[in-house]
Design a protein around this motif. Structure first.
Motif, mmCIF file in Angstrom:
data_model
loop_
_atom_site.group_PDB
_atom_site.id
_atom_site.type_symbol
_atom_site.label_atom_id
_atom_site.label_comp_id
_atom_site.label_asym_id
_atom_site.label_seq_id
_atom_site.Cartn_x
_atom_site.Cartn_y
_atom_site.Cartn_z
ATOM 1 N N GLY A 110 0.827 -1.198 0.000
ATOM 2 C CA GLY A 110 0.000 0.000 0.000
ATOM 3 C C GLY A 110 0.853 1.235 0.000
ATOM 4 N N CYS A 111 1.487 1.467 -1.077
ATOM 5 C CA CYS A 111 2.453 2.557 -1.195
ATOM 6 C C CYS A 111 1.809 3.920 -0.980
ATOM 7 C CB CYS A 111 3.110 2.478 -2.566
ATOM 8 S SG CYS A 111 4.484 3.576 -2.805
ATOM 9 N N GLY A 112 0.511 4.016 -1.007
ATOM 10 C CA GLY A 112 -0.156 5.276 -0.754
ATOM 11 C C GLY A 112 -0.491 6.043 -2.009
ATOM 12 N N TYR A 113 -0.541 5.372 -3.143
ATOM 13 C CA TYR A 113 -0.858 6.066 -4.385
ATOM 14 C C TYR A 113 -2.339 6.406 -4.454
ATOM 15 C CZ TYR A 113 -1.326 7.057 -9.333
ATOM 16 O OH TYR A 113 -1.607 7.652 -10.527
ATOM 17 N N PHE A 114 -3.214 5.473 -4.107
ATOM 18 C CA PHE A 114 -4.646 5.712 -4.222
ATOM 19 C C PHE A 114 -5.236 6.304 -2.948
ATOM 20 C CE2 PHE A 114 -3.992 2.375 -7.414
ATOM 21 C CZ PHE A 114 -4.462 3.067 -8.506
ATOM 22 N N ALA A 115 -4.782 5.896 -1.817
ATOM 23 C CA ALA A 115 -5.329 6.385 -0.550
ATOM 24 C C ALA A 115 -4.322 7.306 0.112
ATOM 25 C CB ALA A 115 -5.637 5.215 0.365
ATOM 26 N N GLY A 173 -4.327 8.602 6.585
ATOM 27 C CA GLY A 173 -5.333 9.113 7.510
ATOM 28 C C GLY A 173 -6.668 9.396 6.874
ATOM 29 N N GLU A 174 -6.921 8.886 5.681
ATOM 30 C CA GLU A 174 -8.180 9.133 4.987
ATOM 31 C C GLU A 174 -9.107 7.941 5.180
ATOM 32 O OE1 GLU A 174 -8.281 8.960 0.603
ATOM 33 O OE2 GLU A 174 -9.032 11.012 0.745
ATOM 34 N N GLY A 187 -12.499 9.183 1.105
ATOM 35 C CA GLY A 187 -11.999 8.788 -0.206
ATOM 36 C C GLY A 187 -13.113 8.746 -1.237
ATOM 37 N N HIS A 188 -14.283 8.251 -0.823
ATOM 38 C CA HIS A 188 -15.432 8.196 -1.730
ATOM 39 C C HIS A 188 -15.877 9.605 -2.117
ATOM 40 C CE1 HIS A 188 -18.928 6.476 -3.622
ATOM 41 N NE2 HIS A 188 -19.717 7.276 -2.911
ATOM 42 N N ARG A 189 -15.936 10.510 -1.135
ATOM 43 C CA ARG A 189 -16.318 11.891 -1.427
ATOM 44 C C ARG A 189 -15.293 12.559 -2.349
ATOM 45 N NH1 ARG A 189 -17.957 12.038 4.116
ATOM 46 N NH2 ARG A 189 -15.927 12.890 4.679
ATOM 47 N N ARG A 190 -14.018 12.259 -2.143
ATOM 48 C CA ARG A 190 -12.968 12.827 -2.998
ATOM 49 C C ARG A 190 -13.128 12.330 -4.435
ATOM 50 N NH1 ARG A 190 -7.954 10.726 -4.118
ATOM 51 N NH2 ARG A 190 -8.153 9.251 -2.418
ATOM 52 N N HIS A 191 -13.429 11.029 -4.598
ATOM 53 C CA HIS A 191 -13.623 10.484 -5.939
ATOM 54 C C HIS A 191 -14.841 11.103 -6.608
ATOM 55 C CE1 HIS A 191 -11.210 6.657 -4.792
ATOM 56 N NE2 HIS A 191 -10.434 7.618 -5.226
#
Length: 74
Positions: free
Chosen positions: A23-28, A31-32, A37-41
């Protein structure tokens, strides 16, 4: 020589798998929550849709009012 290149390829593939599974942190973002994340998308989709519609209006020249009309829309 062949063993060195094959082992190098395997090491690269293994590193890519470890980084992607960790989970390199590219998509998430750190602390989200899932809801954030859904609202951001959804917000990104909305902004992309608005930009696409604005580009289509510019392409079809419907972004400015015509000066040839008797009635003026202001």
């Amino acid at each position: 020589m062949k063993n060195v290149s094959v082992s190098t390829i395997w090491v690269i593939v293994l590193c890519v798998l470890v980084i992607s599974l960790a989970g390199c942190g590219y998509f998430a973002q750190p602390g989200e929550t899932l809801a954030e994340g859904h609202r951001r998308h959804l917000r990104n989709l909305s902004i992309n849709h608005q930009n696409m519609m604005r580009d289509l209006d510019v392409f079809w020249l419907s972004d400015t009012h015509s000066k040839n009309s008797i009635m003026r829309a202001e």
